[in-house]
Design an enzyme around this catalytic site. Structure first.
Site, mmCIF file in Angstrom:
data_model
loop_
_atom_site.group_PDB
_atom_site.id
_atom_site.type_symbol
_atom_site.label_atom_id
_atom_site.label_comp_id
_atom_site.label_asym_id
_atom_site.label_seq_id
_atom_site.Cartn_x
_atom_site.Cartn_y
_atom_site.Cartn_z
ATOM 1 N N GLY A 99 -22.077 -6.652 54.393
ATOM 2 C CA GLY A 99 -20.892 -5.802 54.273
ATOM 3 C C GLY A 99 -21.104 -4.505 55.030
ATOM 4 N N THR A 141 -20.044 -3.315 57.725
ATOM 5 C CA THR A 141 -18.911 -2.643 58.367
ATOM 6 C C THR A 141 -17.908 -2.129 57.337
ATOM 7 O OG1 THR A 141 -17.718 -4.748 58.574
ATOM 8 C CG2 THR A 141 -19.095 -4.083 60.440
ATOM 9 N N GLY A 142 -18.201 -2.303 56.061
ATOM 10 C CA GLY A 142 -17.266 -1.935 55.005
ATOM 11 C C GLY A 142 -17.225 -0.450 54.715
ATOM 12 N N LYS A 197 -27.460 10.929 40.297
ATOM 13 C CA LYS A 197 -27.117 12.346 40.398
ATOM 14 C C LYS A 197 -28.269 13.210 39.883
ATOM 15 C CE LYS A 197 -22.094 11.860 40.172
ATOM 16 N NZ LYS A 197 -21.833 12.529 41.446
ATOM 17 N N ASP A 212 -13.560 -0.230 34.766
ATOM 18 C CA ASP A 212 -13.953 0.481 35.976
ATOM 19 C C ASP A 212 -14.911 1.631 35.698
ATOM 20 O OD1 ASP A 212 -13.606 0.864 38.895
ATOM 21 O OD2 ASP A 212 -12.697 2.774 38.307
ATOM 22 N N HIS A 250 -20.287 3.563 33.994
ATOM 23 C CA HIS A 250 -20.659 4.972 34.160
ATOM 24 C C HIS A 250 -20.817 5.699 32.830
ATOM 25 C CE1 HIS A 250 -20.133 4.310 38.299
ATOM 26 N NE2 HIS A 250 -18.852 4.607 38.415
#
Length: 483
Positions: free
Chosen positions: A17, A19-20, A182, A235, A240
């Site tokens: 992937g 080029t994504g 992070k 999502d 997260h």
């Protein structure tokens, strides 16, 4: 303070992937910055692999344009950029066929660290894994990186784990969640476990409640068709927010090692109580002067998909019994911010009039400005008696460490370098992913069984009013969403 950079071993990184959008915006600009910092050996190579029928020169041109657009100030180093591009190759590949695999096998070296980044749809994971082994490209020491979404429910997550397990051991699989890369998320562990000041207070004797907020100002325009099949729960919450919850609530591991940390995170997920329907609020933004509605963005006029979720959670263990964890995330909110706030209990008895309700708050800011502040009570300067005021003891990284010298590394940069080092501490383990889905699935199934309809909220607000009531009923309130 200049960050100490430790070079990694020589490696070949294949980006399926290549080029994504993710490769162009995050992966390759991040690797370029690692190259400029001296962390990426000049003998290392990056190999893009995708369906696009271009050659290596064409791919280098594409990546140069991407770095100039997304690479920040460092992209102005033309000599460094040319040298970095010289380490890049490209192979057109057919993930479900045989095209390109012989050529890729000839390029990838066997005497260096091998890493394969699956920046593709999960439906291709099995095809890529099988062909890497059939063509003898991957070995027992190779590493693969897989992006979310890692399944859309427990059943699909198990199937993905089973597919990858056919060809790779768990110790070779790196399930990436960029939130864990992070700087402040890692500093959370340093603050908790590296200071005698906090760990003794990190329990239900001293903590009143904990808030975790991940707020976005953008809507779902441009990815509405994907998002409408997912929603905020799949999502954001399942991955997260769940990971942030685990890090804030987990027991001290015996040592700072990958399995030790992930063992403790898994215990948190397994200790989560089922969510009661009245302890969760779904929302969906409506059209306003600030832009179109969610349904217009998703091009689905009857959509019941949530763009906002707020919930009250409890963890059934000795440390956190009776302490509520309030989680919320949403799109088209008033500001872009991610924050964990540990709200401590009021003093049992105060000698100062009017201080009974004042509380110390430790706030960990993940974005837009990474840092930590501790809200404490002091005397207001000046004459006129003992007037108290709350002030933050602030540690914003760029200010505390010197704005011109500090290097706050992008999450993707750090995580990719951890893959090369073979450090899985900040990556999700398979059983961890399945446990998270095992807790999340009943919530989504309950919505579907009740034909639950999200509450609408105005774009640019803090979310539905019902989310405010989630805390008001407990005599608490959300911290203000501000960037």
């Amino acid at each position: 303070m200049v960050a100490r950079v430790i070079p990694v071993e020589d490696f070949d990184l294949v980006i399926f992937g290549g080029t994504g959008d993710l490769a162009r915006r995050k992966i390759l600009p991040g690797l370029f910055r690692r190259y400029l910092s001296g962390q990426m050996p000049v003998e290392s190579r990056i190999i893009g692999a995708a369906r696009s029928d271009i050659d290596s020169d064409g791919y280098r041109t594409m990546i140069k344009e991407a770095i100039l657009e997304f690479g920040g100030e460092e992209s102005q180093d033309s000599n460094g950029l040319d040298a970095f591009l010289a380490q890049i190759e490209y192979v057109p590949i057919d993930a479900k066929g045989e095209g390109g695999w012989v050529e890729l096998a000839e390029l990838v070296r066997n005497d260096v660290v091998q890493a394969f980044y699956f920046s593709v749809a999960p439906s291709l994971f099995g095809d890529l894994a099988e062909r890497l082994h059939r063509h003898k490209i991957a070995s027992a020491t190779s590493r693969i990186v897989v992006e979310k979404p890692f399944g859309r429910d427990l059943e699909s997550a198990r199937k993905l784990n089973d597919v990858l397990a056919l060809h790779f051991d768990e110790g070779q699989i790196y399930r990436i969640d960029h939130y864990l890369g992070k700087e402040t998320v890692q500093n959370l562990m340093a603050v908790r476990f590296g200071n005698v000041l906090f760990e003794p207070l990190w329990n239900n004797h001293y903590v009143d409640h904990i808030q975790i907020t991940v707020a976005e100002t953008v809507g779902v325009g441009g990815r509405g068709s994907y998002y409408d099949k997912s929603g905020a729960m799949r999502d954001m919450v399942q991955n997260h927010l769940m990971q942030l919850l685990c890090l804030i609530a987990m027991e001290p591991p015996s040592q700072f090692g990958a399995d030790e940390v992930r063992d403790e995170k898994l215990k948190v997920i397994r200790a989560l109580e089922p969510i009661m329907p009245h302890h969760i609020v779904r929302g969906q933004y409506e059209n306003s002067a600030n832009g179109p509605s969610y349904r217009e963005d998703a091009e689905n006029p009857r959509s019941h998909t949530e763009s906002f979720v707020a919930m009250k959670c409890h963890i059934s263990n000795w440390r956190w019994s009776g302490v509520p964890f309030y989680l919320r995330t949403g799109k088209r909110l008033k500001a872009r911010t991610s924050e964990i706030a540990v709200v401590f209990k009021p003093l049992g008895h105060s000698i100062f009039e009017g201080q009974e309700e004042q509380q110390n708050i430790l706030a960990i800011h993940l974005q837009p400005n990474e840092g930590i502040d501790l809200q404490v009570t002091i005397k207001e300067p000046g004459p006129g008696g003992m007037r108290l005021v709350n002030v933050p003891l602030d540690m914003t990284f760029a200010e505390a460490l010197g704005d011109s010298d500090v290097e706050v590394t992008d999450a993707y940069e750090r995580l990719i370098m951890d893959v090369i080092r073979g450090n899985q501490t900040l990556f999700m383990r398979g059983d961890e992913v399945e446990a998270a889905w095992g807790w999340t699935d009943p919530i989504i199934e309950g919505w579907e069984a009740r034909n639950d309809v999200p509450k609408t909220y105005s774009a640019g607000s803090s979310g539905p009013d019902d989310a405010l009531m989630l805390l008001h009923r407990d005599g608490r309130k959300w911290r203000e969403i501000k960037g």
